[in-house]
Design an enzyme around this catalytic site. Structure first.
Site, mmCIF file in Angstrom:
data_model
loop_
_atom_site.group_PDB
_atom_site.id
_atom_site.type_symbol
_atom_site.label_atom_id
_atom_site.label_comp_id
_atom_site.label_asym_id
_atom_site.label_seq_id
_atom_site.Cartn_x
_atom_site.Cartn_y
_atom_site.Cartn_z
ATOM 1 N N GLU A 39 1.775 -7.345 12.968
ATOM 2 C CA GLU A 39 0.674 -7.469 13.925
ATOM 3 C C GLU A 39 0.128 -8.909 13.871
ATOM 4 O O GLU A 39 -0.355 -9.431 14.850
ATOM 5 C CB GLU A 39 -0.425 -6.465 13.557
ATOM 6 C CG GLU A 39 -1.494 -6.290 14.617
ATOM 7 C CD GLU A 39 -2.649 -5.404 14.147
ATOM 8 O OE1 GLU A 39 -2.758 -5.132 12.938
ATOM 9 O OE2 GLU A 39 -3.442 -5.014 15.001
ATOM 10 N N ARG B 258 0.812 -1.219 0.000
ATOM 11 C CA ARG B 258 0.000 0.000 0.000
ATOM 12 C C ARG B 258 0.845 1.268 0.000
ATOM 13 O O ARG B 258 0.399 2.325 -0.453
ATOM 14 C CB ARG B 258 -0.981 -0.029 1.178
ATOM 15 C CG ARG B 258 -2.098 -1.027 0.966
ATOM 16 C CD ARG B 258 -2.850 -1.290 2.240
ATOM 17 N NE ARG B 258 -2.439 -2.521 2.888
ATOM 18 C CZ ARG B 258 -2.748 -2.839 4.139
ATOM 19 N NH1 ARG B 258 -3.453 -2.018 4.865
ATOM 20 N NH2 ARG B 258 -2.348 -3.990 4.644
HETATM 21 O O1 LIG Z 1 3.531 -1.388 11.747
HETATM 22 P P1 LIG Z 1 3.366 -2.832 11.363
HETATM 23 O O2 LIG Z 1 2.846 -3.663 12.513
HETATM 24 O O3 LIG Z 1 4.612 -3.402 10.785
HETATM 25 O O4 LIG Z 1 2.222 -2.944 10.271
HETATM 26 C C1 LIG Z 1 2.085 -2.065 9.204
HETATM 27 C C2 LIG Z 1 2.231 -2.741 7.900
HETATM 28 O O5 LIG Z 1 1.195 -3.716 7.734
HETATM 29 C C3 LIG Z 1 0.519 -3.490 6.501
HETATM 30 O O6 LIG Z 1 1.065 -4.169 5.443
HETATM 31 P P2 LIG Z 1 0.900 -5.743 5.251
HETATM 32 O O7 LIG Z 1 2.119 -6.417 5.794
HETATM 33 O O8 LIG Z 1 -0.415 -6.157 5.785
HETATM 34 O O9 LIG Z 1 1.016 -5.912 3.689
HETATM 35 P P3 LIG Z 1 0.173 -5.384 2.443
HETATM 36 O O10 LIG Z 1 0.396 -3.893 2.323
HETATM 37 O O11 LIG Z 1 0.803 -6.125 1.317
HETATM 38 O O12 LIG Z 1 -1.271 -5.721 2.650
HETATM 39 C C4 LIG Z 1 0.672 -2.010 6.275
HETATM 40 O O13 LIG Z 1 0.460 -1.654 4.919
HETATM 41 C C5 LIG Z 1 2.064 -1.745 6.749
HETATM 42 O O14 LIG Z 1 3.021 -2.006 5.735
HETATM 43 N N1 LIG Z 2 -5.161 -3.146 11.518
HETATM 44 C C1 LIG Z 2 -4.645 -3.078 10.309
HETATM 45 N N2 LIG Z 2 -5.354 -2.543 9.276
HETATM 46 C C2 LIG Z 2 -4.820 -2.490 8.040
HETATM 47 N N3 LIG Z 2 -3.612 -2.967 7.741
HETATM 48 C C3 LIG Z 2 -2.892 -3.508 8.734
HETATM 49 N N4 LIG Z 2 -1.649 -4.032 8.747
HETATM 50 C C4 LIG Z 2 -1.379 -4.442 9.991
HETATM 51 N N5 LIG Z 2 -2.415 -4.184 10.815
HETATM 52 C C5 LIG Z 2 -3.368 -3.596 10.044
#
Ligand SMILES: O=P(O)(O)OC[C@H]1O[C@H](OP(=O)(O)OP(=O)(O)O)[C@H](O)[C@@H]1O
Ligand SMILES: Nc1ncnc2[nH]cnc12
Length: 216
Positions: free
Chosen positions: A138, A101
């Site tokens: 998370e 994202r």
């Molecule tokens: O602060 P954190 O606990 O590290 O979490 C934040 C990260 O989690 C989500 O990505 P995700 O890993 O879900 O991947 P995506 O963007 O491919 O859905 C979000 O876009 C951040 O990159």
């Molecule tokens: N709560 C949340 N919502 C969207 N993206 C996430 N990536 C990790 N935690 C998330």
């Protein structure tokens, strides 16, 4: 005396033009300030444009879905104008966006600032030589990597790191470490949303200044 006669004849018109010009300048100033410093109602508008989906992808996770912000043209424009105004004076060389994202906001901002974009990708997606860093999410573990030559050959390139949100800060911490490993100058990390319930932002602030548009 004669040469100032027009002031006497046209004084009403001159006053009206002057007032209109002053009002115009005032309006321009208000618009510029609005873009640079988001008002509470703008933050509210952006917050309301983000959808919350409970129990995705696992029970207990309150998922913040930014796709609803992206398909709202007014919200997306407001956000990107704000980021452009904020960062145009930072003299940046690159925006680095985190998979996936962070690519959306990062690439949009890089084109507005007329600078390069660098993807920080999940492991196994980049074709050339990379450096890699593991981190905890998370909900699980993952690894990010970056091309070794991402910031060209000269050191100290000014880089902004961007992602949609910071939760535990694990992903951004790993990405920040990668950028530093490449001897670039990581100027700031920027997030659209900060989850205040976890100390991810303050953890990251030990490494780099952090800006978040919205606090949840
Ligand atoms: O602060 P954190 O606990 O590290 O979490 C934040 C990260 O989690 C989500 O990505 P995700 O890993 O879900 O991947 P995506 O963007 O491919 O859905 C979000 O876009 C951040 O990159
Ligand atoms: N709560 C949340 N919502 C969207 N993206 C996430 N990536 C990790 N935690 C998330």
């Amino acid at each position: 005396m004669y040469k100032y006669n027009f002031l006497l004849i046209y004084h009403r018109e001159i006053i009206i033009i002057w007032l209109e010009y002053a009002t115009f300048l005032n309006v321009v100033e208000v618009i510029l300030n609005k873009i640079k410093f988001l008002e509470d109602k703008d933050r509210e508008f952006l917050l309301n444009s983000i959808r919350t989906v409970e129990d995705f992808p696992k029970p207990g996770i309150s998922f913040k879905d930014i796709t609803t912000l992206l398909n709202n043209k007014d919200a997306f424009e407001l956000l990107m104008s704000h980021l452009e105004e904020k960062y145009k004076s930072y003299n940046l060389d690159y925006v680095a966006g985190i998979d996936a994202r962070g690519f959306i906001f990062g690439a949009a901002l890089a084109t507005r600032l007329k600078i390069g974009f660098v993807p920080v990708r999940k492991k196994g997606k980049l074709p050339s030589t990379t450096v890699c860093e593991k981190y905890e999410l998370e909900y699980g573990f993952d690894e990010v990597e970056i091309h070794l030559d991402a910031f060209s050959t000269t050191q100290n390139k000014r880089v902004l790191l961007i992602d949609d949100l910071v939760v535990s800060g694990g992903t951004a911490f790993a990405a920040a470490n990668l950028i530093k490993k490449l001897e670039a100058n990581l100027v700031e990390a920027c997030f659209i949303i900060n989850f205040t319930i976890l100390p991810g932002k303050s953890k990251l602030e030990q490494l780099v200044p952090v800006y978040s548009v919205l606090e949840i």
